[in-house]
Structures are given as structure tokens and as C-alpha cells.
Write a protein that holds these residues in place. Structure first.
Motif, short mmCIF file in Angstrom:
data_model
loop_
_atom_site.label_atom_id
_atom_site.label_comp_id
_atom_site.label_asym_id
_atom_site.label_seq_id
_atom_site.Cartn_x
_atom_site.Cartn_y
_atom_site.Cartn_z
N PRO A 103 -13.36 -25.72 -4.62
CA PRO A 103 -12.78 -24.86 -5.52
C PRO A 103 -11.47 -25.89 -6.07
O PRO A 103 -11.22 -25.43 -7.31
N HIS A 129 -8.73 -20.12 -1.05
CA HIS A 129 -9.79 -19.23 -1.78
C HIS A 129 -10.72 -18.90 -0.60
O HIS A 129 -11.14 -19.84 0.08
N ILE A 131 -14.69 -18.46 -0.61
CA ILE A 131 -15.85 -18.80 -1.58
C ILE A 131 -17.08 -18.64 -0.85
O ILE A 131 -17.34 -18.49 0.47
N VAL A 138 -15.97 -18.80 -6.14
CA VAL A 138 -14.76 -18.32 -5.61
C VAL A 138 -14.89 -16.77 -5.34
O VAL A 138 -15.13 -16.08 -6.62
#
Length: 223
Positions: A103, A129, A131, A138
Motif C-alpha cells: 500500500p 493499513h 489489507i 486496503v
């Protein structure tokens, strides 16, 4: 969804209890990420993933793989940040089975597995994040007020490492609000470049350019 750290007083820091140091390991002058597979600790050293026995401290395996940031284990596979991607790896063979985009597009740091997701630290943007491990999409973002250099979950608690200037901490944060609930302060000059829990009472912390991995005791709830 983004969870922001609210403007409120933070928990006061207390000294981290370092219980053991491992390394440096042959041919490795830096630690970029760490994980724990239930038996061994894995350390990302740049061009090799090195596994060692936390009881003896002796290396037991090595895999020649690009590994320049966080490392994670989902119970079966290793995951490794390599530049702007996250590789899914068979730990028995070292084969890369799949890759997804990271990300932070190359500014990623810590990595861990929890709740069917990968959790990725984005270093200078001070974010964590959650994910999708298959696509890299995300699912949500938690904001910190410090650089994020490692991330781990244990017993439903989200912890992340920080390292700014000469100061480094392990922080427990509220996964919804990002509020800082607990702070373990490392001695001056000792940084953390990766973080993983052993599922019990220890954190394993990458030591950056020291080439070492350090075991730090996790405080008991309410202690």
C-alpha cells in the motif's frame, strides 16, 4: 475507512525490558523485519531471510529472497515486503507463490498477519493499513502520530514500533481510534526496525543497523 489518533494525552512511557539479544548473523549487517512461526524467529536481512531458534539463538534456515522491510507468517506461508510489493512465500522451499502491491508503494515498513488480513506499516506517513492478502486492497487505515517501523497483534491488542531520531518505542494503540494506550520505551540509541509477538509474553524486535534481534517482555494486562 481511516481511524485517526485523537488529540488527547498519551500514556506515559515506561522502560522496555529487554530480556535477550540475538545476532548479528553471518553476512547480515542489518535487520529489516521479523516474524515468528510458532517455533522459529525469522529475520529479514536484505538479501536473505534467516530463521533462528529463540532458545539457542542458533540460525536454522536461510532463504535467498529480497527482504527489505516487514515480514509476517499466517500459519502456513511467509509474507515479505520487497520494495513496492509483498511476496507470499512457501517457507519449505523459498518459492514465491504470489505477489501483491504494497500500500505504501515502497515506503512500507512493518508487516503482520491477523484476522485474515495483512497489516502493513507505512513508515513516514505514520499509518497502519489493513489489507486483503490476495489483492492488496486496503480495507482500512489507522493513523499514528509517530513513524511506524513495525506492527503486530497479540491477544486482540494492536502494537506498533516507532523509531524517530534516537528514540524508539513499542506502542499499544486502540485499533478503532488510534489512541495510544501503552508505551514501552527502548534505551537511547536502540531502535526497532521490525516487530512481532511470539503469541505469548515476548516481542521480537529488529535492531536495524545493529544487525541484532532483541526480545522484549510484553507487560501483563493491568500491570
Amino acid at each position: 475507512m481511516t481511524s485517526k489518533t485523537p488529540d488527547r494525552p498519551e500514556a506515559k512511557p515506561r522502560a522496555a525490558e529487554i530480556v535477550r539479544e540475538y545476532g548479528p548473523f553471518d553476512g547480515a549487517d542489518r535487520i529489516h523485519g521479523v516474524t515468528h512461526d510458532g517455533q522459529r524467529v525469522w529475520a529479514a536481512t536484505g538479501a536473505r531471510l534467516v530463521a533462528f531458534d529463540p532458545g539457542s539463538g542458533e540460525p536454522t534456515r536461510s532463504l535467498d529472497l529480497a527482504c527489505d522491510a516487514g515480514t509476517a507468517f499466517d500459519g502456513t506461508h511467509l509474507y515479505q515486503i520487497a520494495e513496492a510489493r509483498i511476496d507470499k512465500i512457501d517457507p519449505a522451499t523459498g518459492k514465491v507463490l504470489a505477489s501483491i502491491p504494497a500500500p505504501g508503494h515502497g515506503s512500507d515498513s512493518g508487516l503482520t498477519w491477523a484476522e485474515g488480513s495483512l497489516w502493513v506499516g507505512e513508515y513516514r506517513d505514520r499509518k497502519i493499513h489493513q489489507i486483503d492478502p490476495d489483492t492488496g486492497a486496503v480495507r482500512r487505515t489507522i493513523e499514528s502520530n509517530r513513524f511506524v517501523t513495525g506492527v503486530t497483534w497479540v491477544d486482540g491488542e494492536l502494537w506498533h514500533a516507532t523509531w524517530e531520531a534516537d528514540e524508539s518505542e513499542i506502542r499499544r494503540v486502540n485499533p478503532e481510534s488510534g489512541a495510544v494506550l501503552e508505551r514501552l520505551e527502548m534505551p537511547a540509541g536502540i531502535g526497532i526496525s521490525g516487530l512481532e509477538s511470539d503469541g505469548g509474553d515476548l516481542f521480537y524486535c529488529g535492531g536495524g543497523h545493529s544487525g541484532k534481534v532483541r526480545a522484549v517482555r510484553r507487560p501483563k494486562a493491568g500491570a
